[in-house]
Motif scaffolding. Structure first.
Motif, mmCIF file in Angstrom:
data_model
loop_
_atom_site.group_PDB
_atom_site.id
_atom_site.type_symbol
_atom_site.label_atom_id
_atom_site.label_comp_id
_atom_site.label_asym_id
_atom_site.label_seq_id
_atom_site.Cartn_x
_atom_site.Cartn_y
_atom_site.Cartn_z
ATOM 1 N N THR A 72 2.303 136.786 -18.124
ATOM 2 C CA THR A 72 3.351 136.210 -18.963
ATOM 3 C C THR A 72 4.771 136.571 -18.567
ATOM 4 O O THR A 72 5.702 135.898 -18.998
ATOM 5 C CB THR A 72 3.183 136.654 -20.435
ATOM 6 O OG1 THR A 72 3.412 138.080 -20.544
ATOM 7 C CG2 THR A 72 1.805 136.314 -20.959
ATOM 8 N N ALA A 73 4.985 137.599 -17.754
ATOM 9 C CA ALA A 73 6.347 138.131 -17.674
ATOM 10 C C ALA A 73 6.928 138.248 -16.283
ATOM 11 O O ALA A 73 7.902 138.940 -16.084
ATOM 12 C CB ALA A 73 6.383 139.514 -18.342
ATOM 13 N N GLU A 74 6.373 137.574 -15.294
ATOM 14 C CA GLU A 74 6.920 137.705 -13.945
ATOM 15 C C GLU A 74 8.251 136.965 -13.810
ATOM 16 O O GLU A 74 8.393 135.830 -14.245
ATOM 17 C CB GLU A 74 5.928 137.158 -12.917
ATOM 18 C CG GLU A 74 6.373 137.414 -11.487
ATOM 19 C CD GLU A 74 5.327 137.018 -10.478
ATOM 20 O OE1 GLU A 74 5.593 137.157 -9.271
ATOM 21 O OE2 GLU A 74 4.241 136.571 -10.893
ATOM 22 N N GLN A 75 9.244 137.624 -13.204
ATOM 23 C CA GLN A 75 10.560 137.018 -13.043
ATOM 24 C C GLN A 75 10.578 136.035 -11.869
ATOM 25 O O GLN A 75 9.810 136.172 -10.919
ATOM 26 C CB GLN A 75 11.624 138.101 -12.823
ATOM 27 C CG GLN A 75 11.853 138.989 -14.033
ATOM 28 C CD GLN A 75 10.905 140.170 -14.079
ATOM 29 O OE1 GLN A 75 10.033 140.308 -13.240
ATOM 30 N NE2 GLN A 75 11.075 141.024 -15.078
ATOM 31 N N THR A 76 11.482 135.069 -11.938
ATOM 32 C CA THR A 76 11.576 134.035 -10.902
ATOM 33 C C THR A 76 12.251 134.552 -9.647
ATOM 34 O O THR A 76 11.736 134.402 -8.538
ATOM 35 C CB THR A 76 12.355 132.822 -11.438
ATOM 36 O OG1 THR A 76 11.852 132.444 -12.717
ATOM 37 C CG2 THR A 76 12.226 131.649 -10.477
ATOM 38 N N PHE A 77 13.444 135.144 -9.811
ATOM 39 C CA PHE A 77 14.224 135.634 -8.675
ATOM 40 C C PHE A 77 14.376 137.152 -8.779
ATOM 41 O O PHE A 77 14.968 137.643 -9.745
ATOM 42 C CB PHE A 77 15.600 134.978 -8.634
ATOM 43 C CG PHE A 77 15.557 133.480 -8.496
ATOM 44 C CD1 PHE A 77 15.041 132.883 -7.358
ATOM 45 C CD2 PHE A 77 16.015 132.658 -9.522
ATOM 46 C CE1 PHE A 77 14.995 131.509 -7.222
ATOM 47 C CE2 PHE A 77 15.990 131.282 -9.398
ATOM 48 C CZ PHE A 77 15.462 130.703 -8.241
ATOM 49 N N VAL A 78 13.827 137.863 -7.814
ATOM 50 C CA VAL A 78 13.900 139.324 -7.803
ATOM 51 C C VAL A 78 14.364 139.756 -6.417
ATOM 52 O O VAL A 78 13.759 139.402 -5.402
ATOM 53 C CB VAL A 78 12.523 139.953 -8.108
ATOM 54 C CG1 VAL A 78 12.603 141.477 -8.012
ATOM 55 C CG2 VAL A 78 12.033 139.532 -9.493
ATOM 56 N N GLY A 79 15.440 140.538 -6.362
ATOM 57 C CA GLY A 79 15.899 141.011 -5.066
ATOM 58 C C GLY A 79 17.352 141.424 -5.098
ATOM 59 O O GLY A 79 17.999 141.458 -6.145
#
Length: 428
Positions: free
Chosen positions: A353-360
């Protein structure tokens, strides 16, 4: 040809993505929260700010759903106030077409467009559940299959009102949903009408957007799903006499930044853990199992029994409940994932349910956003921070300048209206 990126700022509330417990989280009633959010997005030269709207406090197991905002001010009141403290950023509000009336909504949006000098946008949504409808005179009267029919009629009726000044304000609308006649009291607005936004993902919703909308929200932010959605919706436009540039496609997207990609990934894990507390994990699992699971250990395994599929729902009015159209299949899938990776209930809920779209790092995020837009997976994104009101500060300070350096995002607003920001043709 290099595409220009469109960006919108979503002030969240009706979801569990915001980290309410973080010390940096602010009020959703205090106007200063909205002012800071809007001024930051405008400093970043975003196209528009977007407010969602909940028409009833949602419940779960007969109790108020504790992840929702309680007491947020009315959308029109907030946007009108923001018009006075901003100069260029668009102001988009979600207003329901099922329980309102065309004259009332047209008058409110025409007023906002005048007060903001042409920056109003209307996210046209529908509602079919009787739970929400109980707050209204016609509660629950509209069958699900008729909701887009009423939405089309509602928008057509409002358009007649927006254009009626040419005839001295006189209007008459008679169809299966409305029988209204009179005079509209406001002159034509700077944009002619508000920018129309739509968020449906069903075939009916996609057709509605292709026929009527200027922008469509999407949940397909990844490359493969984004390209498929983009091609499908843009491909529907010619049947309605429209060109690809007449509709802007904007998936919702979350983000987590760090000085390095590794640091951002670690911050993302921390954010996901904050978003899905032990209590939240149980509440989210109940959406599928459709029964009280308060005695379940969030650090233990999934329930052994199957979801309850007969009768009502433990969470009436919850869109997330309706997402799981086959609870039994979802339960099987989650059990397999849990066994394969040794995940507890809470760990599983964090995973699904909680994965982010843009990480970096800022450079990585800027590259990812630009790549997806240039590959026609989107025209831009509706960005949702996990902290309000300061969740956009870092993005505006660190990511926006990189997009500007690449020549894919404006350094200044070229026009004054939201239609101009989005590259839409002026209305006749």
């Amino acid at each position: 040809m290099v595409k220009q990126i469109r960006l919108a700022a979503h002030f969240p509330g009706v979801n569990n993505t915001t980290v309410w417990s973080d010390p940096a989280a602010g009020s959703h009633i205090d106007f200063e929260s909205f002012r800071h959010f809007a001024r930051t997005a405008e400093r970043g030269r975003f196209d528009f700010l977007f407010l969602a709207e909940g028409l009833r406090l949602r419940e779960q197991g007969g109790q108020l759903y504790d992840l929702d905002v309680v007491g947020r001010p009315d959308t029109f009141a907030v946007l009108a106030a923001l018009a006075a403290v901003t100069d260029r950023i668009g102001l988009a509000g979600t207003i329901n077409s099922t329980f309102n009336e065309p004259y009332e909504v047209a008058r409110q949006f025409a007023s906002l467009d005048h007060l903001s000098d042409g920056r109003a946008a209307w996210n046209v949504v529908t509602s079919w559940d009787a739970f929400t409808g109980e707050n209204f005179r016609r509660g629950g009267f509209l069958p699900k299959e008729q909701r887009y029919g009423r939405a089309r009629s509602f928008l057509d009726a409002a358009s007649v009102l927006f254009d009626s000044w040419r005839d001295g304000g006189a209007f008459a609308v008679r169809d299966e949903h409305f029988d209204v006649e009179g005079r509209f009291g406001l002159p034509r607005t700077p944009q002619g009408r508000p920018v129309i936004i739509q968020a449906g993902d069903s075939p009916e919703g996609r057709d509605f957007a292709a026929a009527k909308a200027d922008a469509i929200f999407s949940r397909h932010a990844g490359a493969e799903a984004g390209k498929a959605f983009y091609a499908d919706v843009k491909g529907r436009l010619p049947a309605h006499g429209r060109a690809p540039e007449d509709l802007v496609i904007l998936p919702a997207a979350t983000f987590v930044l760090g000085d390095s990609d590794a640091e951002a990934r670690e911050r993302a894990r921390e954010v996901r853990a904050q978003q899905v507390s032990p209590q939240t994990a149980i509440k989210l699992l109940e959406h599928v199992w459709n029964r009280d699971l308060s005695d379940l250990d969030p650090d233990g395994p999934l329930p052994q029994d199957d979801p309850v599929v007969d009768g009502g729902t433990i969470a009436p009015g919850r869109a997330s409940v309706r997402m799981y159209r086959d609870p039994l299949a979802t339960a099987r899938e989650w059990r397999e994932l849990s066994r394969a990776r040794g995940l507890s209930v809470r760990e599983l809920m964090i995973e699904v349910t909680a994965e982010q779209t843009f990480v970096g790092s800022p450079e990585t995020v800027a590259t990812s956003i630009n790549d997806l837009v240039q590959q026609d997976a989107a025209d831009g994104f509706v960005l949702v921070p996990h902290i309000t009101p300061g969740g956009f500060d870092e993005f505006v300070d660190r990511v926006v300048p990189l997009l500007q350096e690449r020549g894919v995002f404006r350094t200044e607003y070229a026009g004054t209206t939201l239609r101009e920001h989005l590259g839409l043709k002026p209305l006749g």
